[in-house]
Design an enzyme around this catalytic site. Structure first.
Site, PDB file in Angstrom:
ATOM      1  N   LYS A 263     -45.285 -23.088  54.486  1.00 50.86           N
ATOM      2  CA  LYS A 263     -44.548 -24.052  55.582  1.00 50.86           C
ATOM      3  C   LYS A 263     -44.917 -25.452  55.143  1.00 50.86           C
ATOM      4  O   LYS A 263     -45.811 -25.833  54.359  1.00 50.86           O
ATOM      5  CB  LYS A 263     -45.494 -23.757  56.784  1.00 50.86           C
ATOM      6  CG  LYS A 263     -47.029 -24.073  56.778  1.00 50.86           C
ATOM      7  CD  LYS A 263     -47.947 -23.875  58.130  1.00 50.86           C
ATOM      8  CE  LYS A 263     -49.271 -24.175  57.732  1.00 50.86           C
ATOM      9  NZ  LYS A 263     -50.056 -23.826  59.130  1.00 50.86           N
TER      10      LYS A 263
ATOM     11  N   ASP B 146     -50.505 -18.523  55.263  1.00 51.91           N
ATOM     12  CA  ASP B 146     -50.275 -19.747  54.622  1.00 51.91           C
ATOM     13  C   ASP B 146     -50.705 -19.453  53.170  1.00 51.91           C
ATOM     14  O   ASP B 146     -51.449 -18.562  52.631  1.00 51.91           O
ATOM     15  CB  ASP B 146     -51.006 -20.865  55.129  1.00 51.91           C
ATOM     16  CG  ASP B 146     -52.498 -20.704  55.434  1.00 51.91           C
ATOM     17  OD1 ASP B 146     -53.252 -20.078  54.400  1.00 51.91           O
ATOM     18  OD2 ASP B 146     -53.140 -20.962  56.630  1.00 51.91           O
TER      19      ASP B 146
END
Length: 310
Positions: free
Chosen positions: A190, A167
């Site tokens: 994401k 991430d």
């Protein structure tokens, strides 16, 4: 110097003691019938430099209370200096207010450890570096990356490796590993375009034909890792492995990871491995006992700890 261990991760404490060639101090940490914690230090620690080894992993509240009561017992037994060695610092993910009327629990726990009587803290891969500033006592945040680098060099052809942050928040951590092994960096981004819609995984960087290594500090449910591995394989990666410092692995995480696109998950022993982890074919545990043992020894000798990572 004395080493005292709670019940959270006895095997790691014993491995640190073996590295230092010191026996663990005799103590009793048990429960009353109503589950209150009782501690008794069964050796003289007056004037000693004492290191309390205790992760605050599951059950987090029980292990945290053990740590606090051990520190209090040592303070009342006139230990000269008490260092809390916390391989996994629980509550670290609650390091800010994500919304109104929510706590900053990492700061609360830091205050509790300080008020219990700890003089300094040794921990590994804090979820956020600013947590060091939550403590009003000296705090050393060690990094497991040197241990992982050695394992990666032994296991992979580095010329084909790309380090991937699962991430955007973990980019700095992943970049540090990529720099150590001189490998390119990729990032999984994401997002949800609208509430209720499934996550869209975008890969920033070239992963086609590459061996991808996901690198992060904590794996809990494993959902992010599994989704990232699937997205990387769809973008042409030849295989995906993950190196994570703290294997929280709650709920059905072990089964979820075993059924995912991940070839292997490598975690450290900062949290004691469960039976499910030990028998898993896709999981492997590497030890950080020498790293912690050396940090303890240097702290006792008043030597530099940061030079471990130069």
């Amino acid at each position: 110097m004395k080493l005292v261990a709670g019940n959270a991760n006895r095997p790691l404490a014993e491995a640190i003691a073996a590295y230092l060639q010191l026996p663990l101090t005799k103590c009793v940490v048990r429960r009353f019938a109503d589950m209150e914690v009782f501690v008794e230090i069964q050796e003289n620690v007056r004037g000693e430099d004492v290191f309390v080894i205790q992760s605050t992993s599951f059950p987090a509240n029980d292990n945290l209370m053990e740590l606090l009561i051990l520190i209090d017992a040592l303070r009342r037994a006139s230990a000269h200096r008490i260092t809390a060695v916390i391989p996994y610092f629980g509550y670290a993910r609650q390091d800010r207010k994500p919304g109104p009327r929510t706590p900053i629990s990492a700061k609360l726990v830091a205050n509790m450890i300080t008020r219990a009587g700890a003089d300094r803290v040794l921990t590994v891969d804090l979820h956020a570096g600013q947590i060091q500033g939550f403590f009003d006592i000296p705090t050393d945040n060690l990094f497991a990356s040197p241990v992982m680098v050695r394992d990666i060099v032994e296991q992979f052809d580095i010329s084909k490796v790309t380090v991937v942050s699962p991430d955007v928040g973990g980019v700095v951590r992943a970049r540090g590993l990529a720099k150590r092994i001189n490998a390119p960096l990729a990032i999984v981004d994401k997002r949800r375009d609208r509430p209720g819609e499934s996550e869209v995984m975008n890969i920033i960087g070239d992963v086609e034909g590459r061996t991808c290594i996901l690198f992060d500090d904590i794996v809990d449910s494993g959902g992010t890792l599994c989704n990232a591995a699937e997205a990387l394989m769809e973008r042409g990666a030849t295989e995906v492995s993950a190196y994570i410092t703290h294997g929280v692995l709650s709920g059905g995480a072990v089964a979820r990871i075993g059924a995912s696109a991940l070839k292997q998950l490598v975690i450290t022993d900062s949290i004691q491995a469960t039976e499910a982890v030990r028998v898993s074919r896709t999981m492997r545990v590497i030890t950080i006992a020498p790293l912690l043992g050396e940090a303890v020894a240097r702290t006792a000798r008043e030597e530099s700890v940061s030079s471990l990572f130069d």
